[in-house]
Design a protein around this motif. Structure first.
Motif, short mmCIF file in Angstrom:
data_model
loop_
_atom_site.label_atom_id
_atom_site.label_comp_id
_atom_site.label_asym_id
_atom_site.label_seq_id
_atom_site.Cartn_x
_atom_site.Cartn_y
_atom_site.Cartn_z
N VAL A 3 0.84 -1.19 0.00
CA VAL A 3 0.00 0.00 0.00
C VAL A 3 0.88 1.25 0.00
O VAL A 3 0.61 2.20 -0.75
N GLY A 6 2.26 1.70 -3.36
CA GLY A 6 1.21 2.05 -4.30
C GLY A 6 0.69 3.46 -4.14
O GLY A 6 0.09 4.02 -5.06
N MET A 7 0.94 4.08 -2.98
CA MET A 7 0.45 5.44 -2.77
C MET A 7 1.13 6.45 -3.68
O MET A 7 0.51 7.44 -4.07
N PHE A 10 -0.76 6.22 -6.76
CA PHE A 10 -2.03 6.92 -6.59
C PHE A 10 -1.84 8.42 -6.80
O PHE A 10 -2.60 9.05 -7.53
N MET A 129 -1.69 -3.90 -5.71
CA MET A 129 -2.01 -2.66 -4.99
C MET A 129 -1.68 -1.44 -5.84
O MET A 129 -2.45 -0.48 -5.85
N SER A 130 -0.57 -1.47 -6.54
CA SER A 130 -0.20 -0.33 -7.38
C SER A 130 -1.20 -0.14 -8.51
O SER A 130 -1.57 0.98 -8.83
N LEU A 133 -4.49 1.23 -6.91
CA LEU A 133 -4.34 2.61 -6.46
C LEU A 133 -4.12 3.56 -7.64
O LEU A 133 -4.55 4.72 -7.59
N THR A 134 -3.46 3.11 -8.69
CA THR A 134 -3.31 3.94 -9.89
C THR A 134 -4.68 4.19 -10.51
O THR A 134 -5.00 5.32 -10.88
#
Length: 171
Positions: A3, A6-7, A10, A129-130, A133-134
């Motif tokens: 996460v 992945g932020m 995001f 997760m990436s 989040l993308t």
């Protein structure tokens, strides 16, 4: 950890979402970012401890510099009379976008390689997760772009620029 990695995808997706993107492009960008977030840590894990001391800081600097360039280009193109932005997340632009979003995961992969993390589980989690989040960032950016109108691309460029400066000069 997936996460946290992945932020950044995001945040970058939020900025790039300010461009007028179709849903098909959003899906392709998310998958590409997810793949890069799998390949970069895998490469880092296989290289391991030998390169960590020499390459760890350089990866962050390159990623930050790429984001600054993308942000400045988006800001500049938002003030031009041409409706087509200079930076498009297709072809080479998509490669640069995905690379800048996933360079930090290379360094994390180096560290995880040293500690013997479960390679396949780790990279699958990073990629999933990436990607998710993308997609969230791109969709939110697309919605926000409607509110900002013609200033949406400049705002997105400012987000990318700020994120790049934060990477280059951590406070």
């Amino acid at each position: 950890m997936s996460v946290a990695l992945g932020m950044d995808a995001f945040s970058i997706g939020l900025g790039m979402g300010m461009l007028s993107l179709r849903l098909k492009q959003i899906m392709k960008i998310g998958i590409t970012i997810g793949l890069f977030h799998m390949l970069m840590p895998l490469a880092g894990m296989t290289i391991g401890k030998q390169i960590l001391l020499h390459f760890g800081n350089i990866a962050g600097l390159i990623g930050g510099l790429l984001l600054v360039i993308l942000g400045v280009t988006m800001i500049r193109s938002s003030f031009s009379s041409n409706d087509e932005p200079l930076v498009q997340p297709v072809g080479l632009g998509l490669f640069v976008f995905a690379l800048s979003a996933s360079l930090d995961s290379f360094s994390v992969g180096l560290s995880l390689g040293i500690y013997g993390a479960k390679t396949w589980l780790t990279i699958l989690m990073f990629g999933m997760m990436s990607m998710l989040l993308t997609w969230a960032g791109l969709i939110m950016g697309k919605k926000v772009q409607k509110w900002f109108g013609s200033y949406g691309e400049a705002f997105g460029g400012c987000i990318l620029l700020a994120f790049g400066v934060k990477i280059l000069f951590p406070f």
